[in-house]
Each structure stands twice: as C-alpha cells, then as structure tokens.
Design a protein around this motif. Structure first.
Motif, mmCIF file in Angstrom:
data_model
loop_
_atom_site.group_PDB
_atom_site.id
_atom_site.type_symbol
_atom_site.label_atom_id
_atom_site.label_comp_id
_atom_site.label_asym_id
_atom_site.label_seq_id
_atom_site.Cartn_x
_atom_site.Cartn_y
_atom_site.Cartn_z
ATOM 1 N N ILE A 98 0.815 -0.960 -0.098
ATOM 2 C CA ILE A 98 -0.036 0.147 -0.090
ATOM 3 C C ILE A 98 0.876 1.248 -0.012
ATOM 4 C CG2 ILE A 98 -1.685 1.340 1.285
ATOM 5 C CD1 ILE A 98 -2.724 -1.673 2.440
ATOM 6 N N ILE A 99 0.554 2.034 -0.855
ATOM 7 C CA ILE A 99 1.299 3.447 -0.949
ATOM 8 C C ILE A 99 1.591 4.165 0.297
ATOM 9 C CG2 ILE A 99 1.692 5.760 -2.150
ATOM 10 C CD1 ILE A 99 -0.194 4.397 -4.448
ATOM 11 N N HIS A 100 0.432 4.126 0.980
ATOM 12 C CA HIS A 100 0.437 5.105 2.480
ATOM 13 C C HIS A 100 1.580 4.362 3.264
ATOM 14 C CE1 HIS A 100 -1.658 6.169 6.181
ATOM 15 N NE2 HIS A 100 -1.568 5.036 6.425
ATOM 16 N N ARG B 87 9.355 6.628 -6.229
ATOM 17 C CA ARG B 87 9.034 8.029 -6.619
ATOM 18 C C ARG B 87 9.373 8.434 -8.010
ATOM 19 N NH1 ARG B 87 11.201 11.654 -1.475
ATOM 20 N NH2 ARG B 87 10.560 10.125 -0.027
ATOM 21 N N TRP B 88 9.118 9.497 -8.291
ATOM 22 C CA TRP B 88 9.144 9.796 -9.896
ATOM 23 C C TRP B 88 10.328 10.748 -10.135
ATOM 24 C CZ3 TRP B 88 5.128 8.544 -13.565
ATOM 25 C CH2 TRP B 88 4.069 7.529 -13.031
ATOM 26 N N ASN B 89 10.282 10.969 -11.338
ATOM 27 C CA ASN B 89 11.712 11.666 -11.857
ATOM 28 C C ASN B 89 12.922 11.413 -11.228
ATOM 29 O OD1 ASN B 89 9.631 13.368 -13.266
ATOM 30 N ND2 ASN B 89 9.341 14.776 -11.568
ATOM 31 N N PRO C 277 -2.638 15.415 -2.820
ATOM 32 C CA PRO C 277 -3.175 14.171 -2.308
ATOM 33 C C PRO C 277 -3.080 13.245 -3.392
ATOM 34 C CG PRO C 277 -4.436 15.923 -1.703
ATOM 35 C CD PRO C 277 -3.524 16.609 -2.649
ATOM 36 N N CYS C 278 -2.922 11.873 -3.028
ATOM 37 C CA CYS C 278 -2.911 10.727 -3.900
ATOM 38 C C CYS C 278 -4.237 10.517 -4.630
ATOM 39 C CB CYS C 278 -2.478 9.307 -3.499
ATOM 40 S SG CYS C 278 -2.665 8.005 -4.565
ATOM 41 N N ILE C 279 -4.510 10.453 -5.953
ATOM 42 C CA ILE C 279 -5.808 10.290 -6.662
ATOM 43 C C ILE C 279 -5.834 8.720 -6.899
ATOM 44 C CG2 ILE C 279 -5.942 12.772 -7.345
ATOM 45 C CD1 ILE C 279 -5.171 11.811 -10.090
ATOM 46 N N GLY C 280 -5.023 8.084 -6.571
ATOM 47 C CA GLY C 280 -5.100 6.617 -7.063
ATOM 48 C C GLY C 280 -4.927 6.095 -8.416
ATOM 49 N N CYS C 281 -4.148 6.876 -9.003
ATOM 50 C CA CYS C 281 -4.151 6.594 -10.427
ATOM 51 C C CYS C 281 -3.680 5.169 -10.930
ATOM 52 C CB CYS C 281 -3.289 7.742 -11.397
ATOM 53 S SG CYS C 281 -1.249 7.656 -11.109
ATOM 54 N N MET C 282 -3.079 4.578 -10.015
ATOM 55 C CA MET C 282 -2.515 3.314 -10.351
ATOM 56 C C MET C 282 -3.354 2.118 -10.149
ATOM 57 S SD MET C 282 0.961 3.020 -10.775
ATOM 58 C CE MET C 282 2.215 4.696 -10.944
ATOM 59 N N ASP C 283 -4.903 2.664 -9.353
ATOM 60 C CA ASP C 283 -5.721 1.711 -8.974
ATOM 61 C C ASP C 283 -6.632 1.038 -10.341
ATOM 62 O OD1 ASP C 283 -6.872 0.701 -6.375
ATOM 63 O OD2 ASP C 283 -8.421 0.993 -7.782
ATOM 64 N N ALA D 254 4.103 0.928 -6.018
ATOM 65 C CA ALA D 254 5.403 1.370 -5.298
ATOM 66 C C ALA D 254 5.953 2.678 -5.408
ATOM 67 C CB ALA D 254 6.498 0.726 -5.791
ATOM 68 N N CYS D 255 4.912 3.732 -5.730
ATOM 69 C CA CYS D 255 5.029 5.043 -5.668
ATOM 70 C C CYS D 255 6.193 5.757 -4.739
ATOM 71 C CB CYS D 255 3.718 5.730 -6.104
ATOM 72 S SG CYS D 255 2.700 5.354 -7.158
ATOM 73 N N ALA D 256 5.570 5.665 -3.552
ATOM 74 C CA ALA D 256 6.633 6.151 -2.472
ATOM 75 C C ALA D 256 7.887 5.594 -2.128
ATOM 76 C CB ALA D 256 5.520 6.083 -1.191
ATOM 77 N N VAL E 167 7.416 12.093 -4.912
ATOM 78 C CA VAL E 167 6.224 11.472 -5.204
ATOM 79 C C VAL E 167 4.882 12.458 -4.716
ATOM 80 C CG1 VAL E 167 6.183 10.647 -2.659
ATOM 81 C CG2 VAL E 167 4.804 9.519 -4.631
ATOM 82 N N CYS E 168 3.754 12.362 -5.214
ATOM 83 C CA CYS E 168 2.880 13.255 -5.047
ATOM 84 C C CYS E 168 2.526 13.823 -3.919
ATOM 85 C CB CYS E 168 1.347 12.592 -5.726
ATOM 86 S SG CYS E 168 1.546 11.615 -7.449
ATOM 87 N N MET E 169 2.303 12.981 -2.854
ATOM 88 C CA MET E 169 2.023 13.450 -1.508
ATOM 89 C C MET E 169 3.227 14.329 -0.979
ATOM 90 S SD MET E 169 1.039 10.045 -2.238
ATOM 91 C CE MET E 169 2.169 9.116 -1.382
ATOM 92 N N ASN E 170 4.241 14.196 -1.306
ATOM 93 C CA ASN E 170 5.441 14.865 -0.754
ATOM 94 C C ASN E 170 5.479 16.163 -1.368
ATOM 95 O OD1 ASN E 170 7.712 14.613 0.958
ATOM 96 N ND2 ASN E 170 8.982 14.552 -0.534
HETATM 97 S S1 SF4 Z 1 -1.673 9.615 -7.669
HETATM 98 FE FE1 SF4 Z 1 -0.966 8.050 -8.948
HETATM 99 S S2 SF4 Z 1 1.456 8.336 -9.186
HETATM 100 FE FE2 SF4 Z 1 0.592 9.582 -7.550
HETATM 101 S S3 SF4 Z 1 1.024 8.210 -5.543
HETATM 102 FE FE3 SF4 Z 1 -0.892 8.145 -6.075
HETATM 103 S S4 SF4 Z 1 -0.988 6.115 -7.504
HETATM 104 FE FE4 SF4 Z 1 1.011 6.913 -6.967
#
Ligand code: SF4
Ligand code: SF4
Length: 367
Positions: A233-235, A282-284, A296-302, A277-279, A289-292
């Motif tokens: 879980i990302i959280h 991370r990205w870039n 707020p995470c919008i759950g785009c991986m779900d 595994a977003c957290a 990562v989004c929350m940082n």
């Molecule tokens: S919005 Fe998408 S990319 Fe960002 S933390 Fe949530 S699931 Fe990951």
C-alpha cells in the motif's frame, strides 16, 4: 547483474525502488536492449484512446545514463505511431506484416463505439483500433504489456460521462482496458503484464521490458500487475506517514505545503487504498512523489481509477464506497485487504483510522 540473479532483478525493483535498480543495472539493461536489437527482436507499440502521456512519460525518462537504453528501445520499435518515421501506407504496411515479439498497448479500446478509435485505412476504409489489437495480439510471440491505466483497466476514457450512456461501463464510447477486453475476447496465449498509472511509470516499464528481454517474465497478481511493484500500500511508505500517525491532518488544500507538516488524508489522499510502489520508487529519477509535493494521491495506479477514486479531494466517508461491482473489476479482496491493512495500522497505533468503523477494526484484530 551487479550481484543480483536475474530473478532477483525484478523483485528488487519493488524493494530498492525501480530507479535504484535501473541505476545499479544500467549496463545490463543497455546490453539487454542491444542484444534484443541484434537478435531482431521486434517491439510494437500501439496507441488507442489515450492522451499519449504514457509515451511521453517513457521518452522523458531523464536518467542520462539510461539514454542509450532508451535510444536502443526506440531503434528496436518496429511500430510506434508517435515516434516512428514512416507514415501513411508505409506505416500501415509495417503493421500488417509485423509479427511482434513484445506488444505494448497504450490507451483504452472503445468496444461500445468502434469508430471512436481508428488507426489508418485500407482501400479507403478506416481500420478500427480494435481490429488491429485482435490481429497483433494473436501474432505476438513473447509477451503483451499494457502501459498506463487507460490501457490496463480503462482509465479516463472508461470513466462515467454523466450523459446517461447505456453502456455498462458508463463511458459514452464503451471504452475498456485490456483487462476487460481479454475477459471478453480471450486472454492472449503469451504472458500479460500490466503497468497501470496516469501516466505509467517509465522506470517500471524499463524494468519490465528489460526483464522480459532477459528471459524473466515478472510474476504478476490477479490484475496482471508485477508483484514487485504492486504488492504494498502506497500509504505505508509515504514520507508524510509520521503526520498521519500523530493525527496531524491538513484541513484543506491550503495546508498541504511541507511547511505545515500535515498528512493529506482528510483532503482526499487515496494512498491508503492503493497498491503501488510510488512512495518507494518515486518519480523523476526518484526525486519526489505526489504526496510529498503536496498533492493528495488520486489513486491513478488503481484498477478502479478514476471513478472509484472520485471525488479526488474529499476524504472517504465510508469504506463501503470501495466495494461493489467495478467497471474494471476492482477486487473486493484487494480493497478489503487495503482497508484491513489501514485498520490494522490504526489498531497498532492505538487509534482509529478516520474512516474505519469499529466493527472493521474488530474483524482485523480477530484475524
Ligand atoms: S496519484 Fe498516482 S502516481 Fe501519485 S502516488 Fe497516487 S497512485 Fe502513485
Ligand atoms: S494518507 Fe496520504 S498523505 Fe497521509 S500518510 Fe497516508 S499516503 Fe501519506
């Protein structure tokens, strides 16, 4: 591979973070793509209903050390309608004749309105994207990879449009991702790997493609997601998790900046309900990562994104919203596990999660 077995390679992507794995194994990854090129491995990438952001996500993978690998990937692509040089009849001829080793799918398929997505024409008649998909999937020799949430579970094109569509998914074009498409028309005979996200994570795709080229098809879950990247879980790994534990919640979107030291749950963060595994990754190039970044995470991986995650910036009032029939078949089990995971965490902390009911905590304690 830098001390890793090939099988460990994909597993470590989830544990170390994909960027770290890419960095540690860049020579082998470049080699994998070069070998694939020399062996004439054909990668075909087709785009249906999409905004092309998943392609952009891959092409903007900015680790300069991986430039060679990405270049090789581009060279090896037999067909990619956005980056290839041939066009018109020449491009369509390639698509007709190619026998893909790996087929990458981007974007959803409008099975309720085929004419909503066309790719080229033959004898003056447009060719439906759906027909290309059926033809190419049947000819693919090694693996089919879905990249992005639209390709995998329908995503934005499959979202409810509020127009009263009679199609079961609610989208006016009857768009579905390949998860539902394969259920309807039959699963390919080759392995299927899905990497959802809006857009998909470029490092995860590179890891998966390199892994397949090295002869290891990642172990996947019931939604065909690589377990290495979609088991936690990302959280649980959020940089703001400490604020959650202390009950320091942002009251509104003006309090999401890092200086407020807040958790974003009450302004709609869906990360407690999403496996990815977003957290960790991370990205870039592992930068953020989004929350940082205060989002707020919008759950785009779900699998249920976006409908099951809407409204984005409101906290869930009840776990019940997560249950029920899912247009992209979001599993009760997976969500239940996520909810129970949150409840268990709340129990461990000696306090109730804002949206967990007492009886759910009891259920968790008994397990
Ligand atoms: S919005 Fe998408 S990319 Fe960002 S933390 Fe949530 S699931 Fe990951
Ligand atoms: S609810 Fe969201 S912001 Fe808060 S700790 Fe969990 S993932 Fe981080």
């Amino acid at each position: 591979m830098s001390g890793l077995s090939r099988r460990d390679f994909i597993k470590s992507a989830g544990l170390m973070g994909a960027s770290a794995v890419l960095l540690a194994n860049k020579a082998e990854i470049v080699q994998a793509f070069e070998t694939a090129k020399n062996n004439g491995v054909k990668l075909v990438w087709i785009q249906g209903q999409s905004c092309t952001a998943c392609t952009i996500s891959l092409l903007q993978a900015d680790n300069p050390d991986l430039y060679d690998a990405i270049e090789e990937l581009k060279v090896n692509v037999a067909f990619h309608q956005t980056v290839m040089q041939p066009f018109g009849d020449e491009a369509i001829k390639i698509l007709e004749e190619v026998e893909p080793d790996i087929l990458v799918l981007e974007g959803a398929i409008p099975i309720g309105m085929k004419e909503a997505c066309l790719l080229g024409e033959k004898n003056g008649q447009p060719i439906y994207f759906e027909d290309w998909v059926k033809q190419l999937v049947s000819k693919t020799k090694v693996a089919v990879v879905g990249f992005g949430v639209c390709a995998t579970y329908g995503g934005i094109p499959a979202a409810k449009d509020g127009l009263g569509s009679s199609y079961e998914n609610g989208s006016v074009t009857g768009a579905v991702g390949f998860y539902d498409f394969f259920k309807k028309y039959g699963k390919p005979s080759v392995p299927v790997v899905f990497i959802p996200g809006c857009p998909g994570h470029p490092d995860w795709l590179m890891i998966v493609l390199a892994s397949i080229l090295l002869g290891i098809v990642p172990e996947v879950d019931e939604y065909y997601r690589p377990k290495a990247m979609f088991s936690r879980i990302i959280h649980d790994n959020c940089p703001r998790r400490g604020y959650y534990g202390k009950g320091q919640f942002a009251a509104d979107l003006t309090e999401t900046d890092a200086k407020y030291e807040t958790c974003l749950y009450k302004v709609g963060c869906k990360a407690p309900f999403v496996y990815a595994a977003c957290a960790e990754t991370r990205w870039n190039s592992g930068l953020n990562v989004c929350m940082n970044a205060g989002a707020p995470c919008i759950g785009c991986m779900d699998p249920g994104f976006p409908d099951k995650m809407s409204p984005f910036y409101e906290a869930r009032e009840s776990t019940e919203i997560m249950f029920g029939v899912n247009p992209t078949t979001l599993g009760k089990v997976a969500v239940g596990a996520a909810v129970l995971g949150v409840a268990a965490h709340a129990v461990r902390r000696g306090r109730k999660h804002p949206e967990i009911k007492d009886d759910e905590i009891e259920k968790t304690e008994k397990k």
